[in-house]
Design an enzyme around this catalytic site. Sequence first.
Site, PDB file in Angstrom:
ATOM      1  N   HIS A  35       0.862  -1.182   0.000  1.00  0.00           N
ATOM      2  CA  HIS A  35       0.000   0.000   0.000  1.00  0.00           C
ATOM      3  C   HIS A  35       0.902   1.237   0.000  1.00  0.00           C
ATOM      4  O   HIS A  35       1.640   1.476   0.947  1.00  0.00           O
ATOM      5  CB  HIS A  35      -0.909   0.007   1.223  1.00  0.00           C
ATOM      6  N   ASP A  37       0.921   5.158  -0.338  1.00  0.00           N
ATOM      7  CA  ASP A  37       0.176   6.423  -0.334  1.00  0.00           C
ATOM      8  C   ASP A  37       0.888   7.466  -1.186  1.00  0.00           C
ATOM      9  O   ASP A  37       2.071   7.760  -0.969  1.00  0.00           O
ATOM     10  CB  ASP A  37       0.028   6.946   1.092  1.00  0.00           C
ATOM     11  N   ASP A 150      -8.387   1.496   1.364  1.00  0.00           N
ATOM     12  CA  ASP A 150      -8.063   2.474   2.406  1.00  0.00           C
ATOM     13  C   ASP A 150      -8.944   3.712   2.443  1.00  0.00           C
ATOM     14  O   ASP A 150      -8.885   4.457   3.413  1.00  0.00           O
ATOM     15  CB  ASP A 150      -6.594   2.906   2.270  1.00  0.00           C
ATOM     16  N   HIS A 419      -6.654   9.481  -1.317  1.00  0.00           N
ATOM     17  CA  HIS A 419      -7.439   9.456  -0.081  1.00  0.00           C
ATOM     18  C   HIS A 419      -6.715  10.063   1.113  1.00  0.00           C
ATOM     19  O   HIS A 419      -7.306  10.117   2.205  1.00  0.00           O
ATOM     20  CB  HIS A 419      -7.885   8.019   0.237  1.00  0.00           C
TER      21      HIS A 419
END
Length: 1012
Positions: A35, A37, A150, A419
């Site tokens: 993951h 970001d 997420d 996000h």
Amino acid sequence: MGPARCLPLLALGLLLPPGSPAAGPIRAFVVPHSHMDVGWVYTVEESMRAYAANVYSSVVAELARGQRRKFIAVEQEFFRLWWDGVASEQEKGQVYQLLEEGRLEFVLGGQVMHDEAVTHLDDQLLQLTEGHGFLYETFGVRPQFSWHVDPFGASATTPTLFALAGFNGHLISRIDYDLKDAMQKAQGLQFVWRGSPTLSARQQIFTHVMDQYSYCTPSYIPFSNRSGFYWNGVALFPEPPPDGVYPNMSEPVTPANIDLYAEALVANVKQRAAWFRTPHVLWPWGCDKQFFNASVQFANMDPLLDHINSRTQELGVSVQYATLGDYFRALHDLNVTWPVRGHHDFLPYSSEQFQAWTGFYTSRSALKGLARRASALLYAGESMFTRYMWPMPRRAVDPNWALQQLQQLRWAVSEVQHHDAVTGTESPKVRDMFAEHLAAGMLAVRKVMVFIALDQPQPVLEQRAAPASSSGTGPAGYLASVYNPLAWTITTIVTLTVGLPSIGVTDELGCPVPAQIQKSLKEPSAYDLHILTTIPGLSYRHYTVRPTAGAQEGTQGPGATMASTVRFSRKLRRQASLGRGRLVPVENDCYTVLFDQDTNLMHSVQERQRNQTVRLTQEFLEYHVNGDVKRGPVSDNYMFAPNETAVPAWEAVGMEIVKGDLVTEIRQYFYRNAKAQSHTYSVHSRLIHAPPSPAGELLCYRIEQEYRVGPLELNREAVLRTSSDLNNQQVIYSDNNGYQMQQRAFQAFAHNVIARNYYPMVQSAFIEDGRSRLVLLSERAHGVSSLGNGQVEVMLHRRLWNNLAWDLNYNLTLNDTSVVHPALWLLLGSRALATALRPRSGLALQHRPVVLVQRLDAGGTPTQGAQQQEAVTLPPNLHLQVLSIPGWTYSSNHSRHLWRLQKGRPVEAQADLHRVLLRLYHLYEAGEDPVLSQPVTVDLKALLRGLGPVVAVEERSLTGTWDVRVLQRWSWRTRTGYGGGRPASPPRPSGGTTVTVHPKEIRTFFIRFRQQ
């Protein structure tokens, strides 16, 4: 990524589940992932340097070494940066081979994993289209599964969007903690989601909700004081360690502990299996910033999987490396009958009893506003450039240069949909990164727009303020070019800031234009010039602005009329009203708004056509929130945790009314204490006196409001509360991403009742009763609620600090000292009127005309502006969602495109400037309006004739990568039969240019024009 406390990696995960085991072995699909970001605590550049580039380099190398190993890649921004700036030719060749073998799989495929609560549909489509276009052009692949693990809650728009993009499966994770617990117990985490009430089964999608462990591997193992299954440890910033030793590296798998590792993994798989209806278990292997050293990861997992499989009969579990597609295909092959979920969303999201993730609906309001302004500017720039190119480019503009400027802003607007971006949940330095990227992209596109609109030989900067000098050496005047980016004729007011009160305005033919002048709100020494304009769709008006002989206040001269101002003395908050005789009316053809001069507050609004009056008052309040974790829950970037109900944030209010022939403004100033010199809050309400006409309907039926909020005191959350006598019974409707409305009934939770009754408003919200509907339209996202009967509460700004170590370590306390200026438009009327006007009014607020200003030369002769082309005009229930030149070079014939890639033939370096992307969107739900909810038939050749003769029309999937004639999504069996593979309406006949768009459909086309 959000706070770690939202991912409960529980020791319970290693206990055997209750109940009988499934017949036969459980099949565990181990899905390796990282993951990543795109900005959160660290900037994109910092992340690339510390770990992100290493993820792709090491994963590609390790997959090439082990034929059974697999990996899924999700967000494209990091991958594209790696591909363009880091990857060697050997690594690129390996990527092609791994994709061919199905061992590297792109899922989701957008530039980012966009937020679902506060992003607009148009921006979601942009970032998804950007990522998909790159993947298809570069590799010929089209993602078919989502991985939305997420985002902080799940919107019902998303399953529809992904279905329209051609996806076969949708995966989410963050839903309300108590709802997830109930769904786990009922084995209800998998279902077919019909996100649109109108499109329903025609665009449904199979959806998997991750269990309580979410997307991270359980980290607790009972035989070690280190976390488990994270053998590469935790990424280090700013640079990888020279010796390759990272913090918290899991204990290596050895003959001494392999049985313990196997038992821990199997126990977790069995616990999860009890929460699902099939023996297939998705076991995500990874978490945030993982697989930067894929070698050590696979070197430990390979023998562990082998060991478990050697004991399958004993353990009751088989394990395999898998992609997300492998898992969804296995489920689909079972042909199970699945439950159906309707159009309701999973918002708001709470991770624990006192952790309601409803604060981020408003966090960093300034960034939210900047992101939407950038999106609107891009929307206008795209259609302006497309119109400039067809039927033929004029003058000396370099199309490739112009396209590069647009691509820069496409990247920035896509990036900020992440996000942890537009949500306001990032650290200050990452916020600055997003803002810098947006500002640079906006500046680039403004240059293109000025160049085109003013038809100048050199790019210049846009000037929104055009101060007319009072000296004889100043300019003779200004040429203002006004571009309407919507595909409807609009009548509206545009505003310039000028330096003199004596101004005249003429149009292209030299005829006088209605205009009004008044003292500027933002520049004390300047004036606001309001110009009434009517502009056809995707067209320009050019106005000349010159100094004239002096105008007197309230009189009509040869130039703009001067508005008159009436000021009212400051009134205390507790001062009582003396009755209706003290009400001051302000009116236009649609409304009479009454203000109480005893309180300086709004009193009521009368809808003149129906002679219907609604009591309506507004005030600012603040929630005082806790900053000490020892004293209870705290508010932060994510959470809203009020101690008690909101209290008034003012002691006195002043008012002035600025009345003019075109516009009347009511300015209210709210002071923290009665003797304060400056105000903390203000409301500037505006009624426009537009002549009755179909084009002016939207202008008349709105009360425009702009607010000033801040700077706030510490640990305050500021709201605007609008109280009415509408009997809405605390039911409010708010939108999912500007696409559809959700009914939100007040819920009397045992705890945290205020925060858990807040919802996101991206573009609109309303309350209603049997008499009237009150609509609020917004140009940025906010939190919204109806905590009392007849009330609408909008959170406008937040300033917070707390001593939670996690927030302090990552600088996520939201000490936002800014002053923000959000805007809302209020629309009041019957349900039928409000239904008809709300969608178009929301777009009118979002996509206001673009004003570009150029100084006149010394002789006072206007430079010829952009040549007027035939307008592009759609029916009022259709929206031109996109008209752009993407620049993609791939062949729209899939077989030909793959052949070129397989032959290794280089794609043309030069962008394809001849393919035009067109997207049409029906604004209304089925049955919502007797006329506007009907299907609409449009002849694309006639619609676009101003751009030239249309020679080819291809209907495509939402992001353009599929020919809809061959797109067949998977069907999933439900109690009502099969569904999911059929289009909402039949594809356009081959060779034709006429298309019928049904309610809530979004139809995408490639258009080619005859070159001239």
